[in-house]
Enzyme design. Structure first.
Site, PDB file in Angstrom:
ATOM      1  CG  HIS A  83      15.948 -42.698  28.405  1.00 18.99           C
ATOM      2  ND1 HIS A  83      16.724 -43.422  27.533  1.00 18.99           N
ATOM      3  CD2 HIS A  83      14.666 -42.812  27.957  1.00 18.99           C
ATOM      4  CE1 HIS A  83      15.936 -43.949  26.579  1.00 18.99           C
ATOM      5  NE2 HIS A  83      14.700 -43.582  26.821  1.00 18.99           N
ATOM      6  CG  ASN A 100      20.201 -44.611  28.048  1.00 18.80           C
ATOM      7  OD1 ASN A 100      19.199 -44.104  27.527  1.00 18.80           O
ATOM      8  ND2 ASN A 100      20.335 -44.745  29.360  1.00 18.80           N
ATOM      9  NE  ARG A 155      15.009 -42.488  23.442  1.00 19.80           N
ATOM     10  CZ  ARG A 155      16.024 -43.282  23.125  1.00 19.80           C
ATOM     11  NH1 ARG A 155      17.150 -42.771  22.637  1.00 19.80           N
ATOM     12  NH2 ARG A 155      15.916 -44.583  23.292  1.00 19.80           N
TER      13      ARG A 155
HETATM   14  C1  HEM Z   1       6.153 -45.243  26.082  1.00 17.56           C
HETATM   15  C2  HEM Z   1       7.313 -45.845  26.048  1.00 17.56           C
HETATM   16  C3  HEM Z   1       8.429 -45.406  25.158  1.00 17.56           C
HETATM   17  C4  HEM Z   1       9.181 -46.204  24.379  1.00 17.56           C
HETATM   18  C5  HEM Z   1       9.062 -47.712  24.247  1.00 17.56           C
HETATM   19  C6  HEM Z   1      10.122 -45.371  23.691  1.00 17.56           C
HETATM   20  C7  HEM Z   1      11.098 -45.841  22.824  1.00 17.56           C
HETATM   21  C8  HEM Z   1      11.873 -45.044  22.014  1.00 17.56           C
HETATM   22  C9  HEM Z   1      12.814 -45.532  21.044  1.00 17.56           C
HETATM   23  C10 HEM Z   1      13.137 -46.993  20.805  1.00 17.56           C
HETATM   24  C11 HEM Z   1      13.333 -44.472  20.407  1.00 17.56           C
HETATM   25  C12 HEM Z   1      14.353 -44.497  19.279  1.00 17.56           C
HETATM   26  C13 HEM Z   1      15.756 -44.672  19.818  1.00 17.56           C
HETATM   27  C14 HEM Z   1      16.755 -44.971  18.749  1.00 17.56           C
HETATM   28  O1  HEM Z   1      16.376 -45.337  17.633  1.00 17.56           O
HETATM   29  O2  HEM Z   1      17.956 -44.838  19.026  1.00 17.56           O
HETATM   30  C15 HEM Z   1      12.735 -43.297  20.980  1.00 17.56           C
HETATM   31  C16 HEM Z   1      13.009 -42.017  20.594  1.00 17.56           C
HETATM   32  C17 HEM Z   1      12.475 -40.918  21.207  1.00 17.56           C
HETATM   33  N1  HEM Z   1      11.694 -40.903  22.337  1.00 17.56           N
HETATM   34 FE1  HEM Z   1      10.760 -42.481  23.134  1.00 17.56          FE
HETATM   35  N2  HEM Z   1       9.925 -44.084  24.036  1.00 17.56           N
HETATM   36  C18 HEM Z   1       8.907 -44.046  24.947  1.00 17.56           C
HETATM   37  C19 HEM Z   1       8.441 -42.933  25.607  1.00 17.56           C
HETATM   38  C20 HEM Z   1       8.955 -41.677  25.451  1.00 17.56           C
HETATM   39  C21 HEM Z   1       8.689 -40.560  26.312  1.00 17.56           C
HETATM   40  C22 HEM Z   1       7.853 -40.639  27.588  1.00 17.56           C
HETATM   41  C23 HEM Z   1       9.344 -39.498  25.793  1.00 17.56           C
HETATM   42  C24 HEM Z   1       9.416 -38.095  26.316  1.00 17.56           C
HETATM   43  C25 HEM Z   1       8.495 -37.518  27.040  1.00 17.56           C
HETATM   44  C26 HEM Z   1      10.006 -39.947  24.599  1.00 17.56           C
HETATM   45  C27 HEM Z   1      10.716 -39.157  23.739  1.00 17.56           C
HETATM   46  C28 HEM Z   1      11.403 -39.620  22.641  1.00 17.56           C
HETATM   47  C29 HEM Z   1      11.971 -38.754  21.629  1.00 17.56           C
HETATM   48  C30 HEM Z   1      11.795 -37.251  21.539  1.00 17.56           C
HETATM   49  C31 HEM Z   1      12.681 -39.567  20.743  1.00 17.56           C
HETATM   50  C32 HEM Z   1      13.531 -39.128  19.543  1.00 17.56           C
HETATM   51  C33 HEM Z   1      14.926 -38.854  20.078  1.00 17.56           C
HETATM   52  C34 HEM Z   1      15.928 -38.414  19.033  1.00 17.56           C
HETATM   53  O3  HEM Z   1      15.578 -38.104  17.903  1.00 17.56           O
HETATM   54  O4  HEM Z   1      17.116 -38.381  19.403  1.00 17.56           O
HETATM   55  N3  HEM Z   1       9.779 -41.276  24.445  1.00 17.56           N
HETATM   56  N4  HEM Z   1      11.855 -43.684  21.975  1.00 17.56           N
END
Ligand code: HEM
Ligand SMILES: *[C@@H]1O[C@H](CO)[C@@H](O)[C@H](O)[C@H]1NC(C)=O
Ligand SMILES: *[C@@H]1O[C@H](CO)[C@@H](O)[C@H](O)[C@H]1NC(C)=O
Ligand SMILES: *[C@@H]1O[C@H](CO)[C@@H](O)[C@H](O)[C@H]1NC(C)=O
Ligand SMILES: *[C@@H]1O[C@H](CO)[C@@H](O)[C@H](O)[C@H]1NC(C)=O
Ligand SMILES: *[C@@H]1O[C@H](CO)[C@@H](O)[C@H](O)[C@H]1NC(C)=O
Ligand SMILES: *[C@@H]1O[C@H](CO)[C@@H](O)[C@H](O)[C@H]1NC(C)=O
Ligand SMILES: *[C@@H]1O[C@H](CO)[C@@H](O)[C@H](O)[C@H]1NC(C)=O
Ligand SMILES: *[C@@H]1O[C@H](CO)[C@@H](O)[C@H](O)[C@H]1NC(C)=O
Ligand SMILES: *[C@@H]1O[C@H](CO)[C@@H](O)[C@H](O)[C@H]1NC(C)=O
Ligand SMILES: *[C@@H]1O[C@H](CO)[C@@H](O)[C@H](O)[C@H]1NC(C)=O
Length: 333
Positions: free
Chosen positions: A68, A97, A64
């Site tokens: 970002h 973030n 992630r």
């Molecule tokens: C398509 C649009 C995307 C949105 C709206 C989005 C949004 C989010 C949100 C809101 C979270 C949770 C954050 C939290 O609760 O603190 C998250 C977690 C995550 N996102 Fe996305 N994301 C997107 C695309 C992506 C992409 C492109 C990747 C990587 C290639 C990605 C990888 C991850 C991962 C692995 C997590 C879990 C992180 C953790 O456990 O620390 N996301 N995302």
């Protein structure tokens, strides 16, 4: 001007233009550190594996960070910079973030391990790209040769982080336009969203779907009823917004294609996830979800290609930027 000096001027100009052109087009490649840090991939992987022993989630957190990083001023390590000195507003403190992005200490540990073998050679931006690949392959996903040669930026862009990183309540058209703004298409959007096959999300980023969706007084009608009950237990109304749910309720820490079968079962955790399977959305996007749900090989192949596409967003190359000594700070600050 004589014929010969004209000819040599043209030759010199041609060489100059060629150099200028090839320089501005400097391509990343997988052998960038072949002589200067031949073991970098293994060093990153080992340090990540070490961190995973006490934190199974860390790989998800690191991929992630790469995402970002790349969406804001290109893949230049800008997300890693702390506020201080020349950095008046960090990306870390930006909306997407703050109290959310994690893994910065592990990035520092990986950087230390890399510096111990090859001091001053490997950028923090490349470390994020390498860590992203190891995160995926160590969790059971595909492995690939990471393209390298990015350099680290000298600035952070907090307003860019606020406006360019997709939000969990973005509509499909908002998501598509944010991807398109960095040169990624809807196939990349669907494939890269598949990274939500592992990791966690906090209640506050999806609880709007559980009780009073969009001011209706009812839950989001696209949430599976059984799943809704589970999520309401994890996230009671007015409860702790930082409680965590698995992004993939079926295989929480494995990198597989269950993200897409979850969408088919109305078990996407974020609104932005489930929108990829919207009945009134573009049929082409639904068709990609169905393909990835039925064919993990197709998902893995496209995921690798889309990670390479994302990793190619506006890298600093050649003599632009720097190789940071400390991923948190611009050199000399
Ligand atoms: C398509 C649009 C995307 C949105 C709206 C989005 C949004 C989010 C949100 C809101 C979270 C949770 C954050 C939290 O609760 O603190 C998250 C977690 C995550 N996102 Fe996305 N994301 C997107 C695309 C992506 C992409 C492109 C990747 C990587 C290639 C990605 C990888 C991850 C991962 C692995 C997590 C879990 C992180 C953790 O456990 O620390 N996301 N995302
Ligand atoms: C990789 O890129 C670097 C910098 O652009 C270049 O010096 C090197 O020759 C390239 N290696 C290959 C195998 O293309
Ligand atoms: C690379 O790693 C191997 C073992 O993993 C080690 O034997 C070798 O010395 C390392 N080479 C360098 C240049 O660090
Ligand atoms: C400080 O930041 C500006 C842009 O915000 C940049 O142009 C400049 O090079 C930075 N100075 C140092 C010492 O990094
Ligand atoms: C970015 O968003 C955060 C949180 O919403 C806000 O506090 C901050 O002022 C914003 N920064 C800029 C530069 O717009
Ligand atoms: C910050 O990011 C925004 C959106 O990504 C971009 O339009 C802007 O040019 C960036 N600002 C700087 C100073 O790089
Ligand atoms: C989606 O984009 C529209 C048009 O740019 C904007 O008005 C709206 O606020 C955006 N929605 C979100 C959730 O960012
Ligand atoms: C939320 O409600 C507004 C009008 O109240 C509507 O235009 C919009 O489409 C709704 N959004 C969703 C995701 O249902
Ligand atoms: C909310 O949960 C987080 C982590 O799960 C915990 O650190 C924090 O203390 C909790 N806050 C309250 C008010 O219970
Ligand atoms: C809800 O999820 C269950 C699996 O838990 C699945 O069997 C069922 O088909 C889903 N219902 C809908 C409407 O997607
Ligand atoms: C799955 O996808 C791969 C890669 O696109 C393709 O080669 C293969 O034929 C597909 N398998 C099936 C059963 O459709």
């Amino acid at each position: 001007m004589s014929f010969y000096s004209l000819t040599s001027s043209i030759a010199a100009a041609t060489i100059f233009i060629t150099l200028l052109f090839s320089n501005s087009q400097a391509q990343l490649n997988s052998s960038f550190y072949a002589t200067t840090c031949p073991n970098v991939t293994t060093i990153v992987r080992n340090a990540l594996q070490q961190a995973m022993q006490s934190d199974i989630r860390i790989g998800a957190s690191l991929i992630r960070l790469h995402f970002h990083d790349c969406f804001v001023n290109g893949c230049d390590g800008s997300v890693l910079l702390d506020r201080g000195g020349n950095i008046t507003q960090s990306e870390k403190d930006g909306g997407p973030n703050t109290n959310s992005a994690r893994g910065f200490g592990v990035v520092d540990n990986i950087k230390t391990a890399v510096e111990n073998s090859c001091p001053g050679v490997v950028s923090c931006a490349d470390i994020l790209a390498l860590a992203a690949e190891s995160s995926v392959s160590l969790a059971g996903g595909p492995s690939w040769n990471v393209l390298l040669g990015r350099r680290d930026g000298l600035r952070a862009n907090q307003s860019g982080a606020n406006s360019s990183i997709p939000a969990p309540i973005d509509s499909l058209s908002n998501l598509t336009s944010k991807f398109s703004a960095v040169g990624l298409d809807t196939t990349d959007l669907v494939a890269l969203s598949g990274a939500h096959t592992f990791g966690r999300a906090q209640c506050r980023v999806f609880s709007g779907r559980l009780y009073n969706f969009n001011g209706t007084g009812n839950p989001d009608p696209t949430v599976n009823g059984t799943y809704l009950t589970t999520l309401r237990q994890i996230c009671p109304q007015n409860g702790n917004g930082s409680a965590l749910a698995n992004l993939d309720p079926t295989t929480a820490d494995t990198f597989d294609n269950n993200y897409y079968t979850n969408l088919q079962n109305n078990q996407g955790l974020l609104q932005s996830d489930q929108e990829l399977f919207s009945t009134n959305g573009p049929a082409a996007i639904v068709a990609i979800v169905n393909n990835f749900a039925s064919n993990q090989t197709a998902f893995f192949q496209q995921f690798v290609q889309s990670m390479i596409n994302m990793g190619n967003i506006s890298p600093l190359t050649g003599s632009n930027g720097e190789i940071r000594a400390d991923c948190k700070k611009v050199n000399g600050s």
